[in-house]
Enzyme design. Sequence first.
Site, mmCIF file in Angstrom:
data_model
loop_
_atom_site.group_PDB
_atom_site.id
_atom_site.type_symbol
_atom_site.label_atom_id
_atom_site.label_comp_id
_atom_site.label_asym_id
_atom_site.label_seq_id
_atom_site.Cartn_x
_atom_site.Cartn_y
_atom_site.Cartn_z
ATOM 1 N N ARG A 112 37.259 41.160 31.353
ATOM 2 C CA ARG A 112 38.650 41.575 31.502
ATOM 3 C C ARG A 112 38.919 42.190 32.820
ATOM 4 N NH1 ARG A 112 42.569 43.035 26.528
ATOM 5 N NH2 ARG A 112 44.169 42.252 27.796
ATOM 6 N N ASP A 258 45.234 51.599 31.167
ATOM 7 C CA ASP A 258 44.049 50.689 31.679
ATOM 8 C C ASP A 258 43.311 51.105 32.889
ATOM 9 O OD1 ASP A 258 45.635 48.956 29.638
ATOM 10 O OD2 ASP A 258 43.719 48.077 29.425
ATOM 11 N N LYS A 269 49.964 48.315 29.638
ATOM 12 C CA LYS A 269 50.412 47.195 28.869
ATOM 13 C C LYS A 269 51.806 46.723 29.305
ATOM 14 C CE LYS A 269 48.768 45.005 26.655
ATOM 15 N NZ LYS A 269 48.203 43.755 27.074
#
Length: 364
Positions: A112, A258, A269
Site C-alpha cells: 500500500r 497515514d 482517509k
Amino acid sequence: MDSEVKQHSSGIYMKIVNLDIPVTADSAIVWQNETLYLLDQRVLPGTEQFIELYSAEETARAISDMVVRGAPAIGVTAAFGVVLAAREVFQKFGSKWKQHIKPLLDQLEKSRPTAINLSWAIEKMRTHIQELEDDLDPEAKLQKLAVEIHDKDIEDNRAIGNFGASLIDTESGIITHCNAGALATGGYGTALGVVRSVHAQGKLKRVYADETRPWLQGARLTAWELARDNIPVTLIADSAAACRMAAGGIDWVVVGSDRIAANGDVANKIGTYQLAIAAKYHGVKVMVAAPTSTIDMSLPNGSQIPIEKRAASELLSCGGQRMTPEGLDAWNPVFDVTPAELVDAIVTEKGVILNPDAEKMKNH
Ligand code: MRU
C-alpha cells in the site's frame, strides 16, 4: 482450531481459522506459535475470523486486500511479514538468505503506498538484517524486533491518548473519520486512543463516527470497537458532518493519519480534508493523532505524498451488490491531504504541536 482454505482471485490461498482467543479490537494482529494471524477486517462486524499467513507474499496480499488496514497496523503486520520472509529464504538458501530476501521486502513495501509506517517498519527490519550473521538462522532475532515494534506502538498510542485528552474539555462532542482505533494500530488506537482516554477521564459526551464510504471503516469498525467498550457512539453519513457541526455540541474533529509531511500537511482517509474545511467554518477544532513513525520529514509538503487510488468497483458496488449503471466511470482516491493551516493540533507520543508548521515539526 477450525480452518478453511479459500483461493483468492490472485491465486494466493488464504487460510481462514477460528482462533481460540477472545476476539477484541486489540487482537487485530496476533503472533502466536511462530505464526501470523490477522483478524479479517473485511468482514467485521458480521463475521469474526482470522486469516493465517505463512509467507511474505500472503502478508503483502493481505495488506493490499485490506484484511488489515490502518497505517500503524500495516507497519506492524509488515514487520511480522519480514519474519516470514526470513524463514522462507533461510530454509531455501541457508547462508545466502540475505541475497534473496530483498524482493520479498520490496513486495511488502509496495503493498500500500500512502501509509509511511509501512516503509518505516520495513526499514527498521532491513537495518537489523544488515547486523545479522549470514550463517545463523535469523528468525528469532527478527521476531524479537517485530514484537518490540508491536509493543512500542501500543505504548505510543497510550501516550498519544493522554496528550490528546489533555487538550479536550469536559462534556465534549467529537467527530471522527474512518477507523483510527485499536484495529488500525498495534492496539488502543490513535484518534480512538484519544477518545478512549477522554472517555476514561469522564470528559466525553459523545463520538459521532462518519460511516466512511466506500469501505465503511467508520460504520463497521469504529462503531464496533467503541460500542464494545461502552463508549457512546452515533453513526452519521459522511455527508452529514457539516450539518452535525451546525447543530452544535461538536468541539473537536479527531482523526488519525497515514503520512504527515515536514510542514504539517496531513494525509488521511478521503473525506478528512472536507471535514477540516467544515470544522474551520463552524469553529470546531481539528486534532490529528499519530505516532512519530507517521511523520515523513523527507517530504516538504503534502503535495508529494503518494495517494493510493483503488479500483472503481469499490465505489460502484456496495456489499458486493452493483449499485450503479453498467459502464459507469468512477474516481476513487482513498486518501486526501489536509493543509497544515486547517489543523489545530498534531499529537504524537512525544507531545502536542499546536498550529503545526515546518519549524515546529522540525523541533518536535
Ligand atoms: O484505507 P485504510 O482503512 O487503511 O485507511 C485508514 C486511515 O485512513 C486511518 O485514519 C489512518 O491509517 C490512521 S490509523 C491509526
